[in-house]
Enzyme design. Structure first.
Site, short mmCIF file in Angstrom:
data_model
loop_
_atom_site.label_atom_id
_atom_site.label_comp_id
_atom_site.label_asym_id
_atom_site.label_seq_id
_atom_site.Cartn_x
_atom_site.Cartn_y
_atom_site.Cartn_z
CG HIS A 317 -2.04 0.98 1.26
ND1 HIS A 317 -2.00 2.29 1.42
CD2 HIS A 317 -3.49 0.68 0.71
CE1 HIS A 317 -3.06 2.99 1.13
NE2 HIS A 317 -3.99 1.81 0.69
CG ASP A 375 -8.52 -4.16 -2.55
OD1 ASP A 375 -9.61 -4.08 -2.15
OD2 ASP A 375 -7.74 -3.34 -2.83
N1 CMC Z 1 4.27 -7.67 -4.84
C1 CMC Z 1 5.59 -7.50 -5.21
N2 CMC Z 1 6.23 -6.34 -4.81
C2 CMC Z 1 5.60 -5.42 -4.57
C3 CMC Z 1 4.12 -5.03 -4.40
C4 CMC Z 1 3.55 -6.40 -4.73
N3 CMC Z 1 2.03 -6.23 -4.39
N4 CMC Z 1 3.81 -3.76 -4.11
C5 CMC Z 1 5.17 -3.30 -4.17
N5 CMC Z 1 6.07 -4.02 -4.32
C6 CMC Z 1 7.32 -3.48 -4.48
C7 CMC Z 1 7.81 -2.88 -5.55
O1 CMC Z 1 8.28 -3.75 -6.80
C8 CMC Z 1 8.98 -1.85 -5.34
O2 CMC Z 1 10.02 -2.53 -5.12
P1 CMC Z 1 11.51 -1.82 -5.58
O3 CMC Z 1 11.59 -0.58 -4.44
O4 CMC Z 1 12.66 -2.83 -5.23
O5 CMC Z 1 11.50 -1.10 -6.85
C9 CMC Z 1 8.39 -1.73 -3.82
O6 CMC Z 1 7.68 -2.84 -3.39
C10 CMC Z 1 7.71 -0.27 -3.63
O7 CMC Z 1 6.55 -0.49 -4.31
P2 CMC Z 1 5.84 0.96 -5.34
O8 CMC Z 1 5.12 0.45 -6.47
O9 CMC Z 1 7.06 1.92 -5.30
O10 CMC Z 1 4.88 1.48 -4.15
P3 CMC Z 1 3.66 2.27 -4.27
O11 CMC Z 1 3.27 2.95 -3.20
O12 CMC Z 1 3.65 3.07 -5.71
O13 CMC Z 1 2.42 1.13 -4.79
C11 CMC Z 1 0.68 -0.33 -4.62
C12 CMC Z 1 1.48 0.79 -3.91
C13 CMC Z 1 -0.65 -0.46 -3.92
C14 CMC Z 1 0.40 0.32 -5.84
C15 CMC Z 1 1.43 -1.53 -4.74
O14 CMC Z 1 1.68 -1.94 -3.44
C16 CMC Z 1 0.93 -2.37 -5.82
O15 CMC Z 1 0.78 -2.46 -6.85
N6 CMC Z 1 0.29 -3.52 -4.99
C17 CMC Z 1 -0.76 -4.58 -5.61
C18 CMC Z 1 -2.12 -3.86 -5.85
C19 CMC Z 1 -3.07 -3.71 -4.84
O16 CMC Z 1 -3.09 -4.79 -3.88
N7 CMC Z 1 -3.72 -2.72 -4.62
C20 CMC Z 1 -4.46 -2.39 -3.76
C21 CMC Z 1 -4.29 -1.20 -2.69
S1 CMC Z 1 -5.33 -1.22 -1.27
C22 CMC Z 1 -6.82 -0.59 -2.01
C23 CMC Z 1 -6.91 0.93 -2.62
O17 CMC Z 1 -6.39 1.56 -1.71
O18 CMC Z 1 -7.28 0.91 -3.60
#
Ligand code: CMC
Length: 440
Positions: A317, A375
């Protein structure tokens, strides 16, 4: 603070931040919220220095001032108007939370009765809307239908689109909260080819929604109170989440003066994405794809592989770097629903539980603070309640409507509100002369 022509320094004191750029020093106000990090007000930066700030994804930028919802992502705290989400989910009902989000205080008994009556009296939609649905292909995704139908509300309820009139704003808000379950249930019925079921106003918000989704004209449908309570909790848990992508979309759309129905349709479109509300559908699809516990290591390895775009859906998240407080309540609700329905051996649940266990002990997930989010559990619960995966994000939209509308109202009523208009770091061509096509 010392500065030289190419030096960029940033120092914060209790009340202001000294910023210097290219020899020019300015003093920026530092604002303190009632709780949470200090916020450097950079509103005068461009005027004073000619520079913009750069923060793609708003990772360090507050886009507005708000009094509705507070999240402490490191501690796993979520408060609505100061009340912890677990207390609201365990002890409150959804319309009480709607009232709280909209008006800022919990209602008295009389206020609650009046609010319930007002919402309940708006649950039906214009009869002509039923015909509007028939324009969609039968196999359309219900979220596509939602974007279209909610956007069309301004055509059906044009008498509540004058955003400068507080009375019309409130009527539009009540209409949106009240009609969204009806519109969502109609999207579901259309999706599965069953006749639309009218709202039944003797039922509460969640029970009425289950009734509109699962009743059929040929037999009696009795709402199971335990399942209705679970639905209610799902709605409460999704009601608001401060400046997330869809809420920011609603605020940005509304900042131009667009009508509330159009703004909420914009929010729905944003919510559909798999990184946001679409994650519950994606999480369940992923559990199905994994299929069995023995395949989990393969998927964990893919999630860690930088060259593989695969992510564990339902994990991670932007704000929570700790357990999502909503996920804890959702996990409990999942077990209540499965218990009530007598579902003991669900292979998807086995995969989910083992995946959670592995991810919580795996170095990669610990180091990156990737915890299961709401989720991850809501998908399993919604499936058990009888919803197809395509409906999951629709249910999220039903619940989040009140958050969107409360945030929209707060923005419209804020005297300092301006049209949202971000700046950019331009890296394209500088000016060049047009070449006629014959010469290219
Ligand atoms: N699986 C594997 N690796 C992950 C995941 C995951 N679900 N989420 C983040 N990472 C890694 C990502 O690859 C990155 O690694 P590095 O630093 O080596 O590049 C690191 O963790 C940070 O990730 P980010 O993408 O920079 O983080 P963000 O804050 O931009 O993204 C997120 C947050 C929710 C979009 C992401 O965690 C994700 O895509 N999760 C899966 C989708 C999901 O479950 N979304 C629901 C969110 S809760 C409901 C809502 O609020 O809508």
């Amino acid at each position: 603070m010392a500065s030289s022509s190419n030096e960029k320094d940033f120092a914060m004191t209790d009340a202001n931040a000294d910023f210097s750029l290219n020899g020019k020093s300015i003093n920026l106000k530092v604002r303190k919220g009632s709780v949470g990090p200090e916020v450097v007000d950079i509103g005068s930066l461009y005027k004073e220095t000619g520079a913009f700030t750069y923060d793609p994804g708003f990772t360090s930028t507050a886009s507005c001032e708000s009094q509705i919802t507070y999240i402490d992502g490191d501690e796993g705290v979520l408060l609505h108007r100061g009340y912890p989400i677990d207390q609201l989910a365990e002890q409150g009902d959804f319309l009480e939370v709607c009232y709280l989000l909209l008006y800022g205080e919990l209602p008295t008994r009389t206020q609650k009765e009046d609010f319930d009556r007002r919402v309940t009296r708006h649950t039906m939609v214009h009869e002509q809307m039923a015909w509007f649905y028939r324009g969609f292909r039968r196999d359309a995704h219900p979220m596509a239908v939602m974007c279209g139908v909610v956007g069309a509300l301004s055509a059906f309820y044009h008498d509540s689109t004058d955003i400068s009139d507080p009375q019309q704003r409130m009527i539009a808000s009540i209409r949106l909260i009240a009609k969204m379950p009806t519109i969502a249930a109609m999207a579901y019925k259309y999706h599965v080819g069953q006749p639309f079921v009218y709202p039944k106003n003797e039922l509460n918000f969640a029970a009425n929604f289950l009734h509109m989704c699962f009743a059929v004209p040929c037999e009696d449908y009795k709402v199971n109170p335990i399942l209705a309570r679970a639905m209610e909790r799902i709605f409460i848990l999704h009601a608001d989440h401060e400046q997330n992508a869809s809420t920011s979309t609603v605020r940005l759309a509304g900042s131009s003066g667009a009508n509330p129905f159009a703004c909420i349709a914009a929010g729905i479109a944003c919510l559909w994405g798999p990184a946001h509300g679409g994650a519950n559908e994606a999480a369940l699809n992923m559990l199905g794809e994994i299929g069995s516990v023995d395949r989990i290591p393969e998927f964990i390895a893919r999630a860690k592989d930088k060259n593989d775009p695969f992510r564990l859906m339902g994990f991670g998240h932007r704000v929570y770097k700790n357990y999502d407080p909503r996920a804890k309540i959702m996990q409990k609700t999942t077990h209540e629903v499965l218990g009530e329905l007598g579902i003991k051996d669900d292979p998807l649940l086995d995969v989910a539980m083992e995946l959670e266990r592995i991810a919580l002990t795996d170095e990669y997930f610990i180091e990156k603070k990737l915890y299961p989010n709401i989720d991850f559990y809501s998908g399993i619960t919604l499936k058990a309640l009888g919803f197809p995966t395509t409906m999951f994000t629709v249910l999220f939209a039903v619940a989040r409507t009140v958050g969107w509308i409360a945030q929209w109202k707060e923005m419209i009523e804020d005297p300092s509100q301006k049209i949202g208009r971000p700046r950019q770091l331009y890296t394209g061509h500088t000016q060049r002369d047009y070449t006629p096509i014959a010469k290219r």
